[in-house]
Design a protein around this motif. Sequence first.
Motif, PDB file in Angstrom:
ATOM      1  N   ALA A   1       1.892   1.837  -3.498  1.00  0.00           N
ATOM      2  CA  ALA A   1       0.743   2.348  -4.253  1.00  0.00           C
ATOM      3  C   ALA A   1       0.492   3.818  -3.925  1.00  0.00           C
ATOM      4  CB  ALA A   1      -0.491   1.508  -3.941  1.00  0.00           C
TER       5      ALA A   1
ATOM      6  N   MET B   1      -7.683  -0.285   0.310  1.00  0.00           N
ATOM      7  CA  MET B   1      -7.371   1.047   0.823  1.00  0.00           C
ATOM      8  C   MET B   1      -7.422   2.049  -0.323  1.00  0.00           C
ATOM      9  SD  MET B   1      -3.957   2.432   2.748  1.00  0.00           S
ATOM     10  CE  MET B   1      -3.702   4.189   3.031  1.00  0.00           C
TER      11      MET B   1
ATOM     12  N   PHE C   1       0.839  -1.208   0.000  1.00  0.00           N
ATOM     13  CA  PHE C   1       0.000   0.000   0.000  1.00  0.00           C
ATOM     14  C   PHE C   1       0.873   1.257   0.000  1.00  0.00           C
ATOM     15  CE2 PHE C   1      -3.593  -2.267  -0.346  1.00  0.00           C
ATOM     16  CZ  PHE C   1      -4.428  -2.511   0.739  1.00  0.00           C
TER      17      PHE C   1
ATOM     18  N   LEU D   1      -8.249   2.608  -5.703  1.00  0.00           N
ATOM     19  CA  LEU D   1      -8.518   1.673  -4.615  1.00  0.00           C
ATOM     20  C   LEU D   1      -7.479   0.563  -4.720  1.00  0.00           C
ATOM     21  CD1 LEU D   1     -10.325   0.814  -2.219  1.00  0.00           C
ATOM     22  CD2 LEU D   1     -11.599  -0.618  -3.836  1.00  0.00           C
ATOM     23  N   ALA D   2      -6.514   0.582  -3.814  1.00  0.00           N
ATOM     24  CA  ALA D   2      -5.476  -0.442  -3.799  1.00  0.00           C
ATOM     25  C   ALA D   2      -6.029  -1.687  -3.114  1.00  0.00           C
ATOM     26  CB  ALA D   2      -4.241   0.061  -3.059  1.00  0.00           C
ATOM     27  N   TRP D   3      -5.529  -2.840  -3.530  1.00  0.00           N
ATOM     28  CA  TRP D   3      -6.026  -4.081  -2.924  1.00  0.00           C
ATOM     29  C   TRP D   3      -4.935  -5.136  -2.892  1.00  0.00           C
ATOM     30  CZ3 TRP D   3      -6.818  -8.847  -5.596  1.00  0.00           C
ATOM     31  CH2 TRP D   3      -6.554  -8.802  -6.968  1.00  0.00           C
TER      32      TRP D   3
ATOM     33  N   ILE E   1       1.305  -2.914  -8.519  1.00  0.00           N
ATOM     34  CA  ILE E   1       1.525  -3.195  -7.097  1.00  0.00           C
ATOM     35  C   ILE E   1       0.258  -2.791  -6.365  1.00  0.00           C
ATOM     36  CG2 ILE E   1       2.912  -2.717  -5.043  1.00  0.00           C
ATOM     37  CD1 ILE E   1       5.263  -2.046  -6.834  1.00  0.00           C
ATOM     38  N   ALA E   2      -0.381  -3.749  -5.762  1.00  0.00           N
ATOM     39  CA  ALA E   2      -1.634  -3.524  -5.031  1.00  0.00           C
ATOM     40  C   ALA E   2      -2.696  -2.864  -5.910  1.00  0.00           C
ATOM     41  CB  ALA E   2      -1.386  -2.679  -3.780  1.00  0.00           C
ATOM     42  N   GLY E   3      -2.672  -3.173  -7.177  1.00  0.00           N
ATOM     43  CA  GLY E   3      -3.699  -2.653  -8.075  1.00  0.00           C
ATOM     44  C   GLY E   3      -3.402  -1.289  -8.659  1.00  0.00           C
ATOM     45  N   ILE E   4      -2.251  -0.714  -8.329  1.00  0.00           N
ATOM     46  CA  ILE E   4      -1.869   0.594  -8.859  1.00  0.00           C
ATOM     47  C   ILE E   4      -0.682   0.396  -9.795  1.00  0.00           C
ATOM     48  CG2 ILE E   4      -1.007   2.889  -8.265  1.00  0.00           C
ATOM     49  CD1 ILE E   4      -3.903   2.352  -7.340  1.00  0.00           C
TER      50      ILE E   4
END
Lengths: 306, 92
Positions: free
Chosen positions: A18, B27, A15, B9-11, A144-147
């Motif tokens: 991100a 988050m 996170f 929205l990170a996951w 990374i973490a969706g970003i």
Amino acid sequence: MNTAQLMPHHVGVRFAHAAVQVIADSVGVDLLHIKGPAVHPSLLQTVTQADRAGVEHQLAEERRSMDADVLVRPTHLARLLEALHQHGWVLKVDFADGSAFEHAATFGHDVLAHLDVHRSFPGFSAGSEQVFLRLWQERRSLDIAGITCTVPDPTAQRLLLIINAVRDGVGGQPESDRLWQSATPEEQEALRLLAYDLRAQVALAAATGDLGAHVGASEYHLWRLLSTGQGTSVDLWLARVRAQPTARAAFREAVKLVVPNPRRLGVQIGRPLTRREMGAAWRKRLSQGVRGVRDLVRQRRKRGRG
Amino acid sequence: MSYLRPPYLAWVYDETAYFAPSSLYLMHVPDGVPLVLTGTAALIWLFAVEGEDVVEALTEVIADPPPDLAETTYAYLDDLVARGLLVREDPS
């Protein structure tokens, strides 16, 4: 307990990566994510793991990182630091108070893992802007973490990891050996070329066992000592001074290393130093300096006689 | 009805705890508060962002689905949208 307190550390690291990417994008800062979850899968160590049916599989072992690491374009550094502050990140260890290379600062956050902001990378003697530009030209994207985050290309990542492992001395040798020996001959040649372009040949040679070819280089002693863990703190002090590119930089390095840094010492022991401890640090540094210079003079006299 | 993950929205789906239920951490970056979904809640979110028919997918993985599964699933999806954790995709 809230989610942040229960969250596994590696999630907090992801996170953090991100978050800093989104912050950087919002203010037009160029940065590259390095180490930890930013590492290309081809560079990960593989481990054999059996599934519940007992069948063995080769799996890439994730690199667990204590912090999120980013390398920022030097000319964008101030803008990034201001933006981090605006988003609640707090400076924990300043550039001058971390490693002796003064290359990174550490930032803390209420709910995320620490963030290490690198303005340069030890081992690369080309200017930090030149190093960043070269790595930026070949950048890739990684989720990374969706970003979507920007990372160096695999060759540059391998070089960064090898040199980072060399700094760990004997303890880092298995990792630097693995990274070098797992590269194909073509990949090794690409590493050498990149190291040459960014003046990291000496640091790379410390990993590949070719340091002897760089005996006359100003950084030779520094990387010999770092990679072997041999030598005293005074030897390392002298090597850092010798490794500086100019006389002015060498003088500054000498002064910096002799004068105790109370903030760095405080970081090492986890609290501010007392006045007594500061006095003891001064006496120790000065006596080391006197002994070191005396030993150095004796060694040179012996070599002169021989 | 289809859903999307909101931008920023990170996951992270964490399956590292061998004996613990897998957890989905979410988050809004950079300034949100981390949230965690576990069990069926996590599956609903994951199936939704993957474009699955959520109720159908749940029926396949839940051993003994309750009779009101569809009703409760749609209500939970509405809740996720209201909390900003999903976005309804405009069919147009």
